[in-house]
Design a protein around this motif. Structure first.
Motif, PDB file in Angstrom:
ATOM      1  N   ALA A 510       0.847  -1.134  -0.027  1.00  0.00           N
ATOM      2  CA  ALA A 510      -0.124  -0.097   0.071  1.00  0.00           C
ATOM      3  C   ALA A 510       0.827   1.285  -0.173  1.00  0.00           C
ATOM      4  O   ALA A 510       0.460   2.392  -0.548  1.00  0.00           O
ATOM      5  N   LYS A 511       2.256   0.974   0.323  1.00  0.00           N
ATOM      6  CA  LYS A 511       2.994   2.328   0.344  1.00  0.00           C
ATOM      7  C   LYS A 511       3.371   2.689  -0.763  1.00  0.00           C
ATOM      8  O   LYS A 511       3.672   4.002  -1.288  1.00  0.00           O
ATOM      9  N   LYS A 512       3.379   1.577  -1.930  1.00  0.00           N
ATOM     10  CA  LYS A 512       3.691   2.013  -3.176  1.00  0.00           C
ATOM     11  C   LYS A 512       5.221   2.135  -3.656  1.00  0.00           C
ATOM     12  O   LYS A 512       5.670   1.835  -4.539  1.00  0.00           O
ATOM     13  N   SER A 513       5.606   2.908  -2.564  1.00  0.00           N
ATOM     14  CA  SER A 513       7.213   3.249  -2.783  1.00  0.00           C
ATOM     15  C   SER A 513       8.051   2.881  -1.478  1.00  0.00           C
ATOM     16  O   SER A 513       7.308   2.572  -0.260  1.00  0.00           O
ATOM     17  N   SER A 514       9.281   2.194  -1.663  1.00  0.00           N
ATOM     18  CA  SER A 514      10.173   1.968  -0.672  1.00  0.00           C
ATOM     19  C   SER A 514       9.836   0.631  -0.258  1.00  0.00           C
ATOM     20  O   SER A 514      10.375  -0.043   0.755  1.00  0.00           O
ATOM     21  N   GLY A 515       8.773  -0.295  -0.894  1.00  0.00           N
ATOM     22  CA  GLY A 515       8.474  -1.425  -0.589  1.00  0.00           C
ATOM     23  C   GLY A 515       9.140  -2.375  -1.945  1.00  0.00           C
ATOM     24  O   GLY A 515       9.707  -1.835  -2.730  1.00  0.00           O
ATOM     25  N   TYR A 516       8.883  -3.706  -1.847  1.00  0.00           N
ATOM     26  CA  TYR A 516       9.313  -4.529  -2.949  1.00  0.00           C
ATOM     27  C   TYR A 516       8.162  -4.594  -3.936  1.00  0.00           C
ATOM     28  O   TYR A 516       6.926  -4.602  -3.471  1.00  0.00           O
ATOM     29  N   THR A 517       8.478  -4.740  -5.332  1.00  0.00           N
ATOM     30  CA  THR A 517       7.287  -4.929  -6.365  1.00  0.00           C
ATOM     31  C   THR A 517       7.487  -6.139  -7.195  1.00  0.00           C
ATOM     32  O   THR A 517       8.515  -6.750  -7.151  1.00  0.00           O
ATOM     33  N   LEU A 518       6.407  -6.839  -7.430  1.00  0.00           N
ATOM     34  CA  LEU A 518       6.677  -8.007  -8.661  1.00  0.00           C
ATOM     35  C   LEU A 518       5.841  -7.784  -9.593  1.00  0.00           C
ATOM     36  O   LEU A 518       4.453  -7.514  -9.601  1.00  0.00           O
ATOM     37  N   SER A 519       6.227  -8.045 -10.805  1.00  0.00           N
ATOM     38  CA  SER A 519       5.631  -8.067 -11.836  1.00  0.00           C
ATOM     39  C   SER A 519       5.540  -9.396 -12.767  1.00  0.00           C
ATOM     40  O   SER A 519       6.349  -9.995 -12.675  1.00  0.00           O
ATOM     41  N   HIS A 520       4.154  -9.705 -12.765  1.00  0.00           N
ATOM     42  CA  HIS A 520       4.172 -11.200 -13.337  1.00  0.00           C
ATOM     43  C   HIS A 520       3.681 -11.003 -14.890  1.00  0.00           C
ATOM     44  O   HIS A 520       2.305 -10.473 -15.149  1.00  0.00           O
ATOM     45  N   LEU A 521       4.442 -11.498 -15.836  1.00  0.00           N
ATOM     46  CA  LEU A 521       4.202 -11.434 -17.086  1.00  0.00           C
ATOM     47  C   LEU A 521       4.017 -12.650 -17.783  1.00  0.00           C
ATOM     48  O   LEU A 521       4.936 -13.574 -17.723  1.00  0.00           O
ATOM     49  N   ARG A 522       3.130 -12.758 -18.806  1.00  0.00           N
ATOM     50  CA  ARG A 522       2.850 -13.829 -19.461  1.00  0.00           C
ATOM     51  C   ARG A 522       2.835 -13.679 -20.905  1.00  0.00           C
ATOM     52  O   ARG A 522       2.160 -12.557 -21.122  1.00  0.00           O
ATOM     53  N   PHE A 523       3.283 -14.383 -22.076  1.00  0.00           N
ATOM     54  CA  PHE A 523       3.119 -14.196 -23.338  1.00  0.00           C
ATOM     55  C   PHE A 523       2.828 -15.567 -23.991  1.00  0.00           C
ATOM     56  O   PHE A 523       3.534 -16.571 -23.654  1.00  0.00           O
ATOM     57  N   ALA A 524       2.023 -15.369 -24.882  1.00  0.00           N
ATOM     58  CA  ALA A 524       1.685 -16.676 -25.669  1.00  0.00           C
ATOM     59  C   ALA A 524       1.401 -16.404 -27.194  1.00  0.00           C
ATOM     60  O   ALA A 524       0.782 -15.254 -27.303  1.00  0.00           O
ATOM     61  N   ARG A 525       1.693 -17.198 -28.076  1.00  0.00           N
ATOM     62  CA  ARG A 525       1.331 -16.970 -29.727  1.00  0.00           C
ATOM     63  C   ARG A 525       0.082 -17.660 -29.747  1.00  0.00           C
ATOM     64  O   ARG A 525      -0.374 -18.867 -29.437  1.00  0.00           O
ATOM     65  N   ALA A 526      -0.745 -17.065 -30.380  1.00  0.00           N
ATOM     66  CA  ALA A 526      -2.172 -17.601 -31.076  1.00  0.00           C
ATOM     67  C   ALA A 526      -2.982 -18.474 -29.867  1.00  0.00           C
ATOM     68  O   ALA A 526      -3.491 -19.559 -30.251  1.00  0.00           O
ATOM     69  N   GLN A 527      -2.894 -17.780 -28.693  1.00  0.00           N
ATOM     70  CA  GLN A 527      -3.971 -18.252 -27.765  1.00  0.00           C
ATOM     71  C   GLN A 527      -4.380 -17.247 -26.688  1.00  0.00           C
ATOM     72  O   GLN A 527      -3.565 -16.308 -26.466  1.00  0.00           O
ATOM     73  N   THR A 528      -5.595 -17.424 -26.132  1.00  0.00           N
ATOM     74  CA  THR A 528      -5.834 -16.484 -25.152  1.00  0.00           C
ATOM     75  C   THR A 528      -5.440 -16.933 -23.968  1.00  0.00           C
ATOM     76  O   THR A 528      -5.449 -17.972 -23.381  1.00  0.00           O
ATOM     77  N   LEU A 529      -4.928 -15.619 -23.264  1.00  0.00           N
ATOM     78  CA  LEU A 529      -4.440 -16.008 -21.943  1.00  0.00           C
ATOM     79  C   LEU A 529      -5.255 -15.666 -20.990  1.00  0.00           C
ATOM     80  O   LEU A 529      -5.757 -14.420 -20.630  1.00  0.00           O
ATOM     81  N   SER A 530      -5.939 -16.633 -20.275  1.00  0.00           N
ATOM     82  CA  SER A 530      -6.789 -16.621 -19.167  1.00  0.00           C
ATOM     83  C   SER A 530      -6.453 -17.079 -17.954  1.00  0.00           C
ATOM     84  O   SER A 530      -6.826 -18.411 -17.603  1.00  0.00           O
ATOM     85  N   ALA A 531      -5.504 -16.433 -17.096  1.00  0.00           N
ATOM     86  CA  ALA A 531      -4.922 -17.274 -15.946  1.00  0.00           C
ATOM     87  C   ALA A 531      -4.746 -16.082 -14.885  1.00  0.00           C
ATOM     88  O   ALA A 531      -3.885 -15.352 -14.767  1.00  0.00           O
ATOM     89  N   PRO A 532      -5.832 -15.730 -14.291  1.00  0.00           N
ATOM     90  CA  PRO A 532      -6.020 -14.693 -13.210  1.00  0.00           C
ATOM     91  C   PRO A 532      -5.339 -15.060 -11.955  1.00  0.00           C
ATOM     92  O   PRO A 532      -6.018 -14.951 -11.125  1.00  0.00           O
TER      93      PRO A 532
END
Length: 544
Positions: A510-532
């Motif tokens: 909730a501080k948004k700054s001074s803490g750690y962040t994690l970015s979760h990225l997914r990429f795929a060809r010719a298919q819909t990514l539905s993984a919430p």
């Protein structure tokens, strides 16, 4: 000659009507032939955006005015609309306009209570008005929601559902806020994905105008509102075809005006109050059919078909167990069942939560189902069960299916991640041989060593994604630009490679700054990514 022309016109109209009826039948029956009958419009464009942008893009074009006050995680919807309303092109003309070729008038109030009161006033004056809010902000809307619903004023309130402050404040997502509003008289629509957030914003606007019942459209805060994904946009031409213009004019004619004075906001005595409260029944009884009709029209226009209750089954026989849930968890359960190819289990996703239709629910619940697990993303302390559990139990009794066993569970409070592995243990719990051994009520996703309600997860990780999905995790330090850079990278890759499906989700405190962040990225060809759900332990192909 004129008579011959009329005969030919009648034949043409008959053919078009038969084609439309064929389309209706395919859509309502969820027929695979729909793919051949519906031609996707070339003009429909794709965009790589998050849920807030998707909702703002739809609501901006279908309203006259928006009253806003920022509150996480709904703030970007109002900020985007405000930015668009003030953006001009090189000639000094407004770059973004609504269906009336005007910019949306965006007014930032001093509190959510002010936004609620202004919204009510705008609706009474005949404007098409909207707002965006969440959590404690939605609580401040409640007095006005009763008035707006009681006066049958059509509007759509867009909510990025968020936890309420109880034993502590949480800016993260669950359904605590929207569940508190379910008694106000607003119809409630849930979106499961970023694409659906865009689509349901449109469908809700159509349905509220046709029914005169105000709608509350919500998506999971952060999990859907901030997830970046590729969606298909509905263009202005389609919106104009879908918009019920005669209802828009009807709403404008109901405005308070000295040209046709009427009485509003009266105080009523016991001799008439109850009769007039009950007189609104016909409007609410019509909402389900009006909403289904709006979904049908939307399917005709875009090719994307939805139902009030979404049923999915990937087995080869008939299911004996059903999981009933709402929001992004529907996609988690659906993809897990598709991966497991279970013959025993189906899922029912709730789209139109209010007004609840017992007959609608029971009509999609197979007669072979003997046990049900409900999943609620909220906690109502002191109650017999959470809202979905109570609605399902009441529906089964009213439909003469009271013998079906129902186990109620809670998950995902305060954006606690809900994964395929958790779906598996929910299934295992409700599949136990003896009903008395089924954990009810239950929680999933935590280790409850105080009241012992939690289901043990074990160490097995269920991963429904195929091997050709590239999963990347980026660690960062709050404020160092990692999250912003990954957002832009994902959008650039998605915009540049048109057949690439992309998904990005970010977690930070909730501080948004001074803490750690994690970015979760997914990429795929010719298919819909539905993984919430987040990239699970040991599943990342790239870590930085």
């Amino acid at each position: 000659e004129m008579e011959q022309t009329n005969i030919e016109q009648r034949k043409q109209n008959t053919k078009e009507e038969e084609k439309k009826q064929s389309l209706d039948e395919c859509i309502m029956n969820n027929d695979d032939a729909l793919d051949q009958l519906l031609t996707k419009k070339v003009a429909e464009s794709s965009a790589v955006v998050d849920g807030n942008w998707a909702v703002a893009h739809a609501s901006y074009r279908m309203n006259d005015v928006a009253y806003i006050f920022p509150i996480t995680p709904s703030s970007p919807m109002g900020e985007i609309a405000d930015e668009w309303s003030s953006t001009e092109d090189a000639d000094g003309k407004k770059k973004y306009v609504n269906l009336w070729d005007q910019e949306l008038k965006v007014v930032e109030m001093q509190s959510e209570g002010g936004a609620a009161g202004a919204l009510h006033g705008a609706l009474v004056s005949g404007s098409l008005a909207t707002t965006y809010t969440a959590s404690q902000g939605l609580l401040l809307f409640i007095p006005n929601l009763y008035k707006i619903a009681g006066e049958l004023l059509p509007t759509v309130i867009h909510v990025a559902a968020r936890a309420l402050a109880g034993q502590a404040l949480s800016i993260y997502g669950d359904h605590s806020d929207v569940m508190l509003a379910r008694g106000t008289g607003v119809a409630m629509v849930s979106s499961f994905t970023v694409q659906e957030a865009h689509d349901m914003a449109i469908v809700s606007q159509i349905a509220t105008l046709n029914s005169s019942v105000p709608f509350l459209h919500f998506m999971d805060g952060f999990r859907t509102s901030h997830e970046i994904n590729r969606i298909q946009l509905v263009d202005d031409e389609d919106l104009r075809e879908l918009m019920p213009w005669e209802k828009v004019e009807e709403h404008r004619q109901r405005a308070l005006s000295p040209l046709h004075p009427c009485q509003r906001g009266t105080a009523q005595s016991p001799d008439v109050f109850m009769q007039l409260v009950e007189s609104s029944n016909k409007h609410y009884q019509a909402v389900n059919s009006i909403f289904e009709k709006a979904l049908l029209d939307f399917a005709h226009s875009t090719g994307r078909k939805y139902r009030s209750f979404e049923y999915h089954y990937y087995g080869s026989t008939m299911p004996s167990i059903a999981i009933v849930t709402m929001g992004s968890s529907v996609e988690v359960v659906k993809e897990t069942l598709k991966y497991l190819q279970s013959d025993e289990v189906c899922v029912i996703g709730i789209r139109l939560f209010r007004p609840w239709s017992a007959n609608g629910f029971c009509s999609v619940l197979p007669l072979s189902v003997l046990r049900v697990a409900t999943l609620d993303r909220t906690k109502e302390s002191g109650s017999q069960g959470e809202p979905i559990y109570m609605d399902v139990c009441a529906s089964l009794i009213s439909c003469k299916r009271g013998s079906v066993y129902v186990a109620g569970g809670r998950y995902g409070l305060g954006s606690k991640d809900f994964t395929p592995s958790m779906v598996k243990v929910v299934i295992e719990n409700v599949m136990r041989e003896n009903e008395e051994h089924i954990q009810h009520p239950f929680t999933v996703g935590i280790n409850d060593d105080v009241t012992n309600l939690s289901l043990p997860l074990g160490k097995t990780i269920v991963n429904p994604l195929s091997d050709d999905v590239l999963e990347c995790v980026f660690w960062g330090f709050g404020g160092d630009g990692t999250v912003g850079a990954n957002k832009e990278s994902t959008k650039i890759i998605g915009d540049y490679i048109k057949d690439m499906s992309v998904q990005a989700y970010f977690e930070y405190d909730a501080k948004k700054s001074s803490g750690y962040t994690l970015s979760h990225l997914r990429f795929a060809r010719a298919q819909t990514l539905s993984a919430p759900y987040k990239i699970q332990d040991g599943q990342a192909d790239f870590v930085a």
